[in-house]
Design a protein around this motif. Structure first.
Motif, PDB file in Angstrom:
ATOM      1  N   TYR A   7       0.554  -1.479  -0.066  1.00 43.35           N
ATOM      2  CA  TYR A   7       0.017  -0.042  -0.016  1.00 43.35           C
ATOM      3  C   TYR A   7       0.945   1.145  -0.100  1.00 43.35           C
ATOM      4  N   ILE A   8       1.941   1.379   0.772  1.00 42.82           N
ATOM      5  CA  ILE A   8       2.708   2.402   0.918  1.00 42.82           C
ATOM      6  C   ILE A   8       3.629   2.634  -0.245  1.00 42.82           C
ATOM      7  N   ALA A   9       3.876   1.550  -1.076  1.00 42.47           N
ATOM      8  CA  ALA A   9       4.942   1.528  -2.168  1.00 42.47           C
ATOM      9  C   ALA A   9       3.914   2.030  -3.209  1.00 42.47           C
ATOM     10  N   LYS A  10       2.681   1.642  -3.571  1.00 41.86           N
ATOM     11  CA  LYS A  10       1.944   2.039  -4.500  1.00 41.86           C
ATOM     12  C   LYS A  10       1.355   3.501  -4.237  1.00 41.86           C
ATOM     13  N   SER A  11       1.477   3.942  -3.337  1.00 42.12           N
ATOM     14  CA  SER A  11       1.270   5.449  -2.761  1.00 42.12           C
ATOM     15  C   SER A  11       2.391   6.369  -3.300  1.00 42.12           C
ATOM     16  N   LEU A  12       3.417   5.826  -3.541  1.00 42.31           N
ATOM     17  CA  LEU A  12       4.781   6.488  -3.873  1.00 42.31           C
ATOM     18  C   LEU A  12       4.860   6.496  -5.264  1.00 42.31           C
ATOM     19  N   VAL A  13       4.591   5.280  -6.136  1.00 44.83           N
ATOM     20  CA  VAL A  13       5.044   5.325  -7.396  1.00 44.83           C
ATOM     21  C   VAL A  13       4.141   6.006  -8.497  1.00 44.83           C
ATOM     22  N   ASP A  14       4.653   6.006  -9.520  1.00 47.47           N
ATOM     23  CA  ASP A  14       3.692   6.394 -10.858  1.00 47.47           C
ATOM     24  C   ASP A  14       3.349   5.160 -11.243  1.00 47.47           C
ATOM     25  N   ASP A  15       3.602   3.908 -11.160  1.00 54.38           N
ATOM     26  CA  ASP A  15       3.100   3.045 -11.874  1.00 54.38           C
ATOM     27  C   ASP A  15       2.919   1.952 -10.908  1.00 54.38           C
ATOM     28  N   PRO A  16       1.646   1.910 -10.181  1.00 57.86           N
ATOM     29  CA  PRO A  16       1.209   1.179  -8.879  1.00 57.86           C
ATOM     30  C   PRO A  16       0.914   0.139  -9.299  1.00 57.86           C
ATOM     31  N   ASP A  17       0.608  -0.454 -10.567  1.00 58.51           N
ATOM     32  CA  ASP A  17       0.535  -2.028 -11.027  1.00 58.51           C
ATOM     33  C   ASP A  17       1.870  -2.734 -11.223  1.00 58.51           C
ATOM     34  N   ALA A  18       3.103  -2.188 -11.262  1.00 54.63           N
ATOM     35  CA  ALA A  18       4.156  -2.657 -11.331  1.00 54.63           C
ATOM     36  C   ALA A  18       4.708  -3.153  -9.898  1.00 54.63           C
ATOM     37  N   VAL A  19       4.054  -2.781  -8.664  1.00 52.75           N
ATOM     38  CA  VAL A  19       4.668  -2.898  -7.427  1.00 52.75           C
ATOM     39  C   VAL A  19       3.889  -4.438  -7.208  1.00 52.75           C
ATOM     40  N   GLN A  20       5.189  -5.310  -6.759  1.00 52.20           N
ATOM     41  CA  GLN A  20       4.918  -6.645  -6.163  1.00 52.20           C
ATOM     42  C   GLN A  20       5.640  -6.683  -4.988  1.00 52.20           C
ATOM     43  N   VAL A  21       5.083  -7.464  -3.931  1.00 55.03           N
ATOM     44  CA  VAL A  21       5.514  -7.711  -2.786  1.00 55.03           C
ATOM     45  C   VAL A  21       5.713  -9.433  -2.408  1.00 55.03           C
ATOM     46  N   LYS A  22       6.835  -9.835  -2.261  1.00 57.48           N
ATOM     47  CA  LYS A  22       7.020 -11.515  -1.803  1.00 57.48           C
ATOM     48  C   LYS A  22       7.535 -11.732  -0.642  1.00 57.48           C
ATOM     49  N   ARG A  23       6.916 -12.372  -0.086  1.00 57.08           N
ATOM     50  CA  ARG A  23       7.282 -12.793   1.501  1.00 57.08           C
ATOM     51  C   ARG A  23       7.877 -14.212   1.519  1.00 57.08           C
ATOM     52  N   SER A  24       8.878 -14.291   2.456  1.00 59.03           N
ATOM     53  CA  SER A  24       9.440 -15.519   2.716  1.00 59.03           C
ATOM     54  C   SER A  24       9.849 -15.416   4.331  1.00 59.03           C
ATOM     55  N   ASP A  25       9.281 -16.557   4.904  1.00 54.98           N
ATOM     56  CA  ASP A  25       9.582 -16.754   6.278  1.00 54.98           C
ATOM     57  C   ASP A  25      10.807 -17.652   6.666  1.00 54.98           C
ATOM     58  N   GLU A  26      11.665 -17.298   7.475  1.00 57.30           N
ATOM     59  CA  GLU A  26      12.834 -18.309   7.910  1.00 57.30           C
ATOM     60  C   GLU A  26      12.910 -18.070   9.521  1.00 57.30           C
ATOM     61  N   ASP A  27      12.491 -19.029  10.249  1.00 56.27           N
ATOM     62  CA  ASP A  27      12.672 -19.153  11.783  1.00 56.27           C
ATOM     63  C   ASP A  27      11.683 -17.840  12.237  1.00 56.27           C
ATOM     64  N   ASP A  28      12.546 -17.075  12.715  1.00 58.53           N
ATOM     65  CA  ASP A  28      11.866 -16.008  13.369  1.00 58.53           C
ATOM     66  C   ASP A  28      11.965 -14.683  12.587  1.00 58.53           C
ATOM     67  N   THR A  29      12.386 -14.800  11.413  1.00 61.50           N
ATOM     68  CA  THR A  29      12.525 -13.675  10.118  1.00 61.50           C
ATOM     69  C   THR A  29      11.701 -13.625   9.273  1.00 61.50           C
ATOM     70  N   THR A  31      11.219 -12.050   5.624  1.00 66.41           N
ATOM     71  CA  THR A  31      11.814 -11.189   4.461  1.00 66.41           C
ATOM     72  C   THR A  31      10.922 -10.917   3.188  1.00 66.41           C
ATOM     73  N   LEU A  32      10.646  -9.484   3.214  1.00 65.49           N
ATOM     74  CA  LEU A  32       9.908  -9.113   2.113  1.00 65.49           C
ATOM     75  C   LEU A  32      10.683  -8.505   0.915  1.00 65.49           C
ATOM     76  N   GLU A  33      10.571  -8.856  -0.352  1.00 68.45           N
ATOM     77  CA  GLU A  33      11.202  -8.610  -1.571  1.00 68.45           C
ATOM     78  C   GLU A  33      10.277  -7.571  -2.231  1.00 68.45           C
ATOM     79  N   LEU A  34      10.644  -6.275  -2.463  1.00 67.97           N
ATOM     80  CA  LEU A  34       9.879  -5.181  -3.177  1.00 67.97           C
ATOM     81  C   LEU A  34      10.265  -5.043  -4.322  1.00 67.97           C
ATOM     82  N   THR A  35       9.547  -5.166  -5.419  1.00 68.81           N
ATOM     83  CA  THR A  35       9.945  -5.169  -6.526  1.00 68.81           C
ATOM     84  C   THR A  35       8.833  -3.881  -7.337  1.00 68.81           C
TER      85      THR A  35
END
Length: 76
Positions: A7-29, A31-35
């Motif tokens: 939501y925050i990233a889509k508010s900042l950019v000119d092309d909100p359709d290109a925003v992708q967020v991938k989540r991966s969990d490892e133990d207690d961490t 990790t989000l990848e923002l594209t």
């Protein structure tokens, strides 16, 4: 958490359709990848990384509610 960052990233950019967020969990961490579109990369990072740092702070606060650590990777 990924919805919040998306939501925050889509508010900042000119092309909100290109925003992708991938989540991966490892133990207690979590990790989000923002594209985003190549032209919007600077808007997400900000001057001297201030916007990226703010995104990471918000993510850390959200992860703390789940007793987890967080990591945000901004992918080109």
């Amino acid at each position: 958490m990924e919805e919040l960052i998306s939501y925050i990233a889509k508010s900042l950019v000119d092309d909100p359709d290109a925003v992708q967020v991938k989540r991966s969990d490892e133990d207690d961490t979590v990790t989000l990848e923002l594209t985003v579109a190549q032209g919007d990369l600077g808007k997400v990072i900000g001057k001297q990384g201030r916007t990226a740092r703010a995104l990471r702070s918000v993510l850390a606060a959200a992860a703390e509610k789940e007793n987890k650590r967080s990591r945000l990777d901004i992918v080109e």
